[in-house]
Scaffold this motif. Structure first.
Motif, PDB file in Angstrom:
ATOM      1  N   VAL A  27      -1.884  -3.083 -16.563  1.00  0.00           N
ATOM      2  CA  VAL A  27      -2.356  -1.704 -16.708  1.00  0.00           C
ATOM      3  C   VAL A  27      -1.284  -0.875 -17.385  1.00  0.00           C
ATOM      4  CG1 VAL A  27      -3.843  -1.842 -14.669  1.00  0.00           C
ATOM      5  CG2 VAL A  27      -1.496  -1.008 -14.420  1.00  0.00           C
ATOM      6  N   THR A  28      -1.698   0.274 -17.934  1.00  0.00           N
ATOM      7  CA  THR A  28      -0.756   1.207 -18.528  1.00  0.00           C
ATOM      8  C   THR A  28      -0.886   2.560 -17.842  1.00  0.00           C
ATOM      9  OG1 THR A  28      -2.339   1.845 -20.244  1.00  0.00           O
ATOM     10  CG2 THR A  28      -0.804   0.063 -20.767  1.00  0.00           C
ATOM     11  N   ALA A  29       0.200   3.308 -17.820  1.00  0.00           N
ATOM     12  CA  ALA A  29       0.233   4.634 -17.218  1.00  0.00           C
ATOM     13  C   ALA A  29       1.430   5.393 -17.766  1.00  0.00           C
ATOM     14  CB  ALA A  29       0.298   4.538 -15.692  1.00  0.00           C
ATOM     15  N   ALA A  30       1.468   6.688 -17.509  1.00  0.00           N
ATOM     16  CA  ALA A  30       2.518   7.536 -18.077  1.00  0.00           C
ATOM     17  C   ALA A  30       3.640   7.864 -17.107  1.00  0.00           C
ATOM     18  CB  ALA A  30       1.894   8.836 -18.595  1.00  0.00           C
ATOM     19  N   ASP A  31       3.334   8.022 -15.814  1.00  0.00           N
ATOM     20  CA  ASP A  31       4.286   8.657 -14.913  1.00  0.00           C
ATOM     21  C   ASP A  31       4.807   7.778 -13.789  1.00  0.00           C
ATOM     22  OD1 ASP A  31       4.121  11.222 -16.211  1.00  0.00           O
ATOM     23  OD2 ASP A  31       2.111  11.390 -15.360  1.00  0.00           O
ATOM     24  N   GLY A  32       4.470   6.521 -13.776  1.00  0.00           N
ATOM     25  CA  GLY A  32       4.997   5.612 -12.767  1.00  0.00           C
ATOM     26  C   GLY A  32       4.266   4.291 -12.816  1.00  0.00           C
ATOM     27  N   MET A  33       4.977   3.226 -12.439  1.00  0.00           N
ATOM     28  CA  MET A  33       4.369   1.899 -12.453  1.00  0.00           C
ATOM     29  C   MET A  33       5.005   1.044 -11.379  1.00  0.00           C
ATOM     30  SD  MET A  33       2.071  -0.049 -13.795  1.00  0.00           S
ATOM     31  CE  MET A  33       1.647   0.914 -15.268  1.00  0.00           C
ATOM     32  N   VAL A  34       4.159   0.262 -10.725  1.00  0.00           N
ATOM     33  CA  VAL A  34       4.588  -0.686  -9.711  1.00  0.00           C
ATOM     34  C   VAL A  34       3.932  -2.021 -10.017  1.00  0.00           C
ATOM     35  CG1 VAL A  34       4.656  -1.218  -7.250  1.00  0.00           C
ATOM     36  CG2 VAL A  34       4.643   1.171  -7.998  1.00  0.00           C
ATOM     37  N   SER A  35       4.684  -3.105  -9.895  1.00  0.00           N
ATOM     38  CA  SER A  35       4.098  -4.435 -10.003  1.00  0.00           C
ATOM     39  C   SER A  35       4.654  -5.287  -8.877  1.00  0.00           C
ATOM     40  CB  SER A  35       4.434  -5.072 -11.353  1.00  0.00           C
ATOM     41  OG  SER A  35       3.874  -6.374 -11.445  1.00  0.00           O
ATOM     42  N   SER A  36       3.757  -5.780  -8.024  1.00  0.00           N
ATOM     43  CA  SER A  36       4.201  -6.593  -6.890  1.00  0.00           C
ATOM     44  C   SER A  36       3.172  -7.651  -6.564  1.00  0.00           C
ATOM     45  CB  SER A  36       4.474  -5.724  -5.656  1.00  0.00           C
ATOM     46  OG  SER A  36       3.317  -5.559  -4.864  1.00  0.00           O
ATOM     47  N   VAL A  37       3.539  -8.536  -5.646  1.00  0.00           N
ATOM     48  CA  VAL A  37       2.674  -9.638  -5.246  1.00  0.00           C
ATOM     49  C   VAL A  37       1.527  -9.180  -4.359  1.00  0.00           C
ATOM     50  CG1 VAL A  37       3.979 -10.204  -3.155  1.00  0.00           C
ATOM     51  CG2 VAL A  37       2.757 -12.016  -4.361  1.00  0.00           C
ATOM     52  N   ASP A  38       1.587  -7.945  -3.838  1.00  0.00           N
ATOM     53  CA  ASP A  38       0.647  -7.512  -2.809  1.00  0.00           C
ATOM     54  C   ASP A  38      -0.016  -6.196  -3.193  1.00  0.00           C
ATOM     55  OD1 ASP A  38      -0.581  -7.485  -0.195  1.00  0.00           O
ATOM     56  OD2 ASP A  38       0.845  -5.920   0.342  1.00  0.00           O
ATOM     57  N   PRO A  39      -1.344  -6.142  -3.317  1.00  0.00           N
ATOM     58  CA  PRO A  39      -2.017  -4.894  -3.678  1.00  0.00           C
ATOM     59  C   PRO A  39      -1.758  -3.750  -2.705  1.00  0.00           C
ATOM     60  CG  PRO A  39      -3.512  -6.748  -3.926  1.00  0.00           C
ATOM     61  CD  PRO A  39      -2.287  -7.277  -3.228  1.00  0.00           C
ATOM     62  N   ILE A  40      -1.693  -4.062  -1.418  1.00  0.00           N
ATOM     63  CA  ILE A  40      -1.434  -3.000  -0.437  1.00  0.00           C
ATOM     64  C   ILE A  40      -0.063  -2.395  -0.676  1.00  0.00           C
ATOM     65  CG2 ILE A  40      -1.134  -2.472   2.006  1.00  0.00           C
ATOM     66  CD1 ILE A  40      -3.123  -4.701   2.633  1.00  0.00           C
ATOM     67  N   ALA A  41       0.957  -3.257  -0.842  1.00  0.00           N
ATOM     68  CA  ALA A  41       2.320  -2.766  -1.055  1.00  0.00           C
ATOM     69  C   ALA A  41       2.431  -1.987  -2.357  1.00  0.00           C
ATOM     70  CB  ALA A  41       3.296  -3.940  -1.052  1.00  0.00           C
ATOM     71  N   SER A  42       1.755  -2.468  -3.404  1.00  0.00           N
ATOM     72  CA  SER A  42       1.774  -1.735  -4.672  1.00  0.00           C
ATOM     73  C   SER A  42       1.158  -0.353  -4.513  1.00  0.00           C
ATOM     74  CB  SER A  42       1.016  -2.517  -5.747  1.00  0.00           C
ATOM     75  OG  SER A  42       1.685  -3.712  -6.095  1.00  0.00           O
ATOM     76  N   GLY A  43       0.064  -0.263  -3.746  1.00  0.00           N
ATOM     77  CA  GLY A  43      -0.569   1.023  -3.508  1.00  0.00           C
ATOM     78  C   GLY A  43       0.314   1.984  -2.744  1.00  0.00           C
ATOM     79  N   VAL A  44       1.031   1.466  -1.741  1.00  0.00           N
ATOM     80  CA  VAL A  44       1.958   2.307  -0.985  1.00  0.00           C
ATOM     81  C   VAL A  44       3.046   2.867  -1.902  1.00  0.00           C
ATOM     82  CG1 VAL A  44       3.779   2.260   0.767  1.00  0.00           C
ATOM     83  CG2 VAL A  44       1.559   1.221   1.248  1.00  0.00           C
ATOM     84  N   ALA A  45       3.626   1.992  -2.720  1.00  0.00           N
ATOM     85  CA  ALA A  45       4.703   2.434  -3.607  1.00  0.00           C
ATOM     86  C   ALA A  45       4.203   3.456  -4.619  1.00  0.00           C
ATOM     87  CB  ALA A  45       5.310   1.226  -4.320  1.00  0.00           C
ATOM     88  N   ALA A  46       3.007   3.234  -5.168  1.00  0.00           N
ATOM     89  CA  ALA A  46       2.457   4.190  -6.129  1.00  0.00           C
ATOM     90  C   ALA A  46       2.201   5.545  -5.477  1.00  0.00           C
ATOM     91  CB  ALA A  46       1.167   3.644  -6.734  1.00  0.00           C
ATOM     92  N   THR A  47       1.808   5.536  -4.209  1.00  0.00           N
ATOM     93  CA  THR A  47       1.591   6.790  -3.487  1.00  0.00           C
ATOM     94  C   THR A  47       2.896   7.543  -3.298  1.00  0.00           C
ATOM     95  OG1 THR A  47      -0.290   5.801  -2.344  1.00  0.00           O
ATOM     96  CG2 THR A  47       0.622   7.811  -1.401  1.00  0.00           C
ATOM     97  N   VAL A  48       3.971   6.825  -3.017  1.00  0.00           N
ATOM     98  CA  VAL A  48       5.288   7.462  -2.909  1.00  0.00           C
ATOM     99  C   VAL A  48       5.661   8.125  -4.232  1.00  0.00           C
ATOM    100  CG1 VAL A  48       7.754   7.041  -2.568  1.00  0.00           C
ATOM    101  CG2 VAL A  48       6.085   5.940  -1.066  1.00  0.00           C
ATOM    102  N   LEU A  49       5.373   7.453  -5.343  1.00  0.00           N
ATOM    103  CA  LEU A  49       5.640   8.053  -6.653  1.00  0.00           C
ATOM    104  C   LEU A  49       4.797   9.311  -6.860  1.00  0.00           C
ATOM    105  CD1 LEU A  49       5.800   4.890  -8.967  1.00  0.00           C
ATOM    106  CD2 LEU A  49       7.724   6.174  -8.004  1.00  0.00           C
ATOM    107  N   ARG A  50       3.531   9.248  -6.460  1.00  0.00           N
ATOM    108  CA  ARG A  50       2.656  10.418  -6.627  1.00  0.00           C
ATOM    109  C   ARG A  50       3.174  11.611  -5.836  1.00  0.00           C
ATOM    110  NH1 ARG A  50      -1.398  12.896  -3.909  1.00  0.00           N
ATOM    111  NH2 ARG A  50      -1.300  11.370  -2.233  1.00  0.00           N
ATOM    112  N   GLU A  51       3.783  11.356  -4.685  1.00  0.00           N
ATOM    113  CA  GLU A  51       4.293  12.436  -3.848  1.00  0.00           C
ATOM    114  C   GLU A  51       5.629  12.986  -4.341  1.00  0.00           C
ATOM    115  OE1 GLU A  51       4.501  10.702   0.006  1.00  0.00           O
ATOM    116  OE2 GLU A  51       2.330  10.723   0.326  1.00  0.00           O
ATOM    117  N   GLY A  52       6.151  12.424  -5.424  1.00  0.00           N
ATOM    118  CA  GLY A  52       7.411  12.920  -5.968  1.00  0.00           C
ATOM    119  C   GLY A  52       8.611  12.061  -5.645  1.00  0.00           C
ATOM    120  N   GLY A  53       8.411  10.962  -4.930  1.00  0.00           N
ATOM    121  CA  GLY A  53       9.518  10.055  -4.677  1.00  0.00           C
ATOM    122  C   GLY A  53       9.936   9.343  -5.956  1.00  0.00           C
ATOM    123  N   ASN A  54      11.165   8.868  -5.976  1.00  0.00           N
ATOM    124  CA  ASN A  54      11.644   8.163  -7.163  1.00  0.00           C
ATOM    125  C   ASN A  54      11.458   6.655  -7.015  1.00  0.00           C
ATOM    126  OD1 ASN A  54      13.935   7.089  -5.733  1.00  0.00           O
ATOM    127  ND2 ASN A  54      15.055   8.998  -6.100  1.00  0.00           N
TER     128      ASN A  54
END
Length: 634
Positions: free
Chosen positions: A77-104
């Motif tokens: 996938v492509t995106a502008a403001d953050g990207m996560v790639s991991s073995v686990d969809p749940i973990a990737s979703g958690v990390a992307a949510t942290v990015l959405r909230e302003g985490g680095n």
């Protein structure tokens, strides 16, 4: 990237907790109760149902769904403001949510690793260790948080030999208490957060607690590893990974681990001290000692991570940057790539016999030198500058010829180590057992340009098979990475870190990250990473194509292991030159996770497991066309 500690802290090689803090918190933890599961803090239940909203329910974090406009999910996938790639969809979703909230990127990586402890306990977790390579965009520098496991102070060089002085079979060593190294993951995560994080620990660990307490569906690989490792599990692990009738969990079953939730609650409030001091540490030590290991409470309280300068080298107008020793990974990746650059491998077709032949020969040379010279630099004088010296590598490359092999492989010969600058002669170190364990790798890049390439492990799938009773996490068997025969730079020594093949790597152009890459797979990690980079930059493949293109692996002693898709005609042609191949393919080698960094971010997750890339766009608008011609795919 926001930094929350004294910048001079990075000058310290060893990072340990303050004595005052440890004593105060040990008193608190002792008062809290020494029995397993002494307390439980309720978690907020998640909302939503079904996939992909099931991810939202499992994490207990409102706001994440692959259907939401700000997120895009898939194998590439492509995106502008953050990207996560991991073995686990749940973990990737958690990390992307942290990015959405302003985490680095580091915040997201920490949250992701804690989730993997819950959802992927067969590959990594707080009972193991790892290497985190970090690019800090504000500081414009790369640093490494090294949380590799250490041998206890009571370890002995002959602890993997039987009474006759012969190596104990590897299948037995991996279940010995002596195989368990002092874990480093919690200390590594806390150190990374102190140096680079912008969010409180309580926020970053909360999703993992909710998952452990509320439950989540067991995926295919998790179920397979429960079944395959059932006989080596201790009773605590069997109880944790069984249903109400005592049968092993299967795909689709809900796994709840309240013991792990409680352990993570302790860590949420007290950080690394909760793990390395007090009841959790006491139970960990008791588990190891009951299995014959020497680990003590002092080993845990003394544990320290190191902050390392990355290994780096120029290659094809780029710079390869990664974890230095005691991981041999990025150094050996560099070695292989530079040999192939000298041999101009790009002149040969992608699936030509010549390409596979050159990769196998270059890998054999690299492995001969790796096994001869590399070890923990705190204990061994490793000639790493000589091994990566351009003139030395050019001379090694000259030994490789398209029409012949380096040794009489059919006659059982192996490639011999070279003599790099600074070395008089090889010591004829005994070759270690081939390691085909597993780990987890993931990459995170945020919208400000900060990047993380992180590989973590408990060694074999399900580690030692030992779960700490009442604490819910598996223990590593990382010390089997030492040579069983006590010779060479990777022999067992007290407090030493075993040589690793983990290869968290960042490819940089003009000082800026352009590609993050890493993989699980024991020794095969190195070949997975090297060939992914080769496919991306020499053959021009898109990220997903680069990591799925069939690869080969060998050591200084063939046969060659190969993935499905390597043409039979290529194998037959190289066999005529003297190469030796395994009769059957190895199926899939590794599980590579990458992020390509340009005007937009492209994440790719290896389909050999159930991984997922998740991109984040603040505007909620996704790039209709990916870089270099690829588009968003699901």
């Amino acid at each position: 990237m926001t930094r929350q500690s004294d910048p001079k802290a990075t000058e310290k090689r060893s990072v340990r907790r303050s004595e005052t803090s440890r004593l105060e918190r040990r008193a608190f933890l002792g008062a809290l109760g020494a029995t397993a599961g002494a307390f439980s803090i309720g978690a907020t239940a998640g909302t939503g149902a079904g996939a992909p909203d099931g991810v939202q329910k499992a994490t207990g974090i409102p706001g994440f769904s692959c259907d939401k406009r700000q997120f895009t999910c898939g194998q590439q996938v492509t995106a502008a403001d953050g990207m996560v790639s991991s073995v686990d969809p749940i973990a990737s979703g958690v990390a992307a949510t942290v990015l959405r909230e302003g985490g680095n990127a580091v915040d997201a990586a920490i949250a992701l690793q804690y989730v993997l402890t819950v959802t992927q306990p067969h590959g990594s977790g707080i009972g193991g260790g790892g290497f985190m390579v970090i690019y800090d965009a504000d500081a414009d520098e790369v640093s490494v948080v090294n949380s590799r496991e250490r041998a206890p102070h009571g370890a002995t060089e002959d602890m993997f030999l039987d009474e006759d002085g012969e190596p104990i079979p590897f299948s037995e060593r991996i279940q010995m208490g002596e195989a368990v190294g002092v874990p480093g993951t919690v200390m590594g995560l806390e150190t990374a957060r102190d140096l680079h994080g912008s969010r409180p620990r309580q926020r970053l660990i909360r999703p993992a607690i909710d998952l452990a307490r509320d439950g989540f569906p067991v995926d295919r690989v998790f179920a397979e590893q429960i079944a395959e490792n059932w006989e080596k599990f201790n009773e605590a692990a069997k109880e944790a990974y069984s249903d109400e009738d005592g049968n092993p969990l299967t795909e689709g079953d809900t796994h709840v681990n309240t013991d792990l939730a409680d352990t993570l609650e302790w860590t949420k409030w007290w950080g690394a001290d909760a793990f390395y001091e007090g009841p959790i540490a006491d139970d960990l030590v008791a588990t190891v000692q009951a299995a014959g290991g020497s680990m003590t409470a002092d080993d845990l309280s003394d544990y320290d991570v190191t902050l390392d300068e990355p290994v780096r080298a120029e290659w094809n107008d780029l710079e390869i940057v990664g974890q230095p020793l005691p991981s041999s990974g990025p150094s050996t990746v560099i070695y292989i790539l530079k040999l192939l650059e000298s041999l101009d491998i790009g002149q040969y077709d992608l699936r030509s016999p010549e390409k596979y032949h050159l990769i196998a020969e270059a890998t054999s040379l690299a492995w001969a030198d790796r096994n001869e010279y590399m070890g923990d630099p705190e204990f061994a004088d490793v000639p790493i500058d000589g091994l990566l010296d351009d003139e030395y590598l050019a001379a090694r490359a000259e030994r490789i010829q398209v029409g012949e092999t380096l040794a009489d492989y059919e006659g059982g010969e192996c490639v011999e180590a070279g003599v790099p600058p600074g070395v008089d002669a090889p010591q004829a170190t005994t070759s270690p057992d081939a390691k085909y364990g597993s780990t987890s790798h993931f990459s995170v890049v945020d919208g400000d340009g900060n990047a993380v390439s992180y590989t973590s492990t408990i060694e074999q799938f399900m580690g030692s098979g030992m779960m700490v009773p009442g604490r819910g996490f598996m223990l590593n068997n990382e010390l089997t990475d030492f040579n069983a025969v006590p010779d060479g730079p990777n022999k067992v020594e007290p407090w030493k870190r075993p040589l690793s093949s983990m290869s968290p790597t960042i490819v940089m152009r003009d000082g800026v990250p352009e590609f993050t890459v890493g993989s699980p797979g024991g020794w095969t990690i190195i070949t997975s990473v090297a060939q992914t980079i080769l496919h991306r930059y020499v053959y021009g493949l898109d990220p997903l194509e680069a990591l799925t293109e069939p690869i080969v692996f060998t050591t200084e002693c063939p046969p060659i292991t190969w993935e499905d898709g390597v043409p039979a005609s290529a194998r037959e042609a190289t066999e005529a030159l003297g190469q030796v191949w395994r009769d059957e393919s190895d199926g899939d080698i590794g599980n590579v996770q990458v992020i390509d960094i340009d005007d937009e971010l492209t994440g790719a997750a290896d389909p050999t497991r159930d991984g997922q890339a998740v991109g984040f766009d603040r505007s909620g608008w996704h790039w209709p066309t990916g870089k270099r011609g690829h588009g968003k795919t699901d």
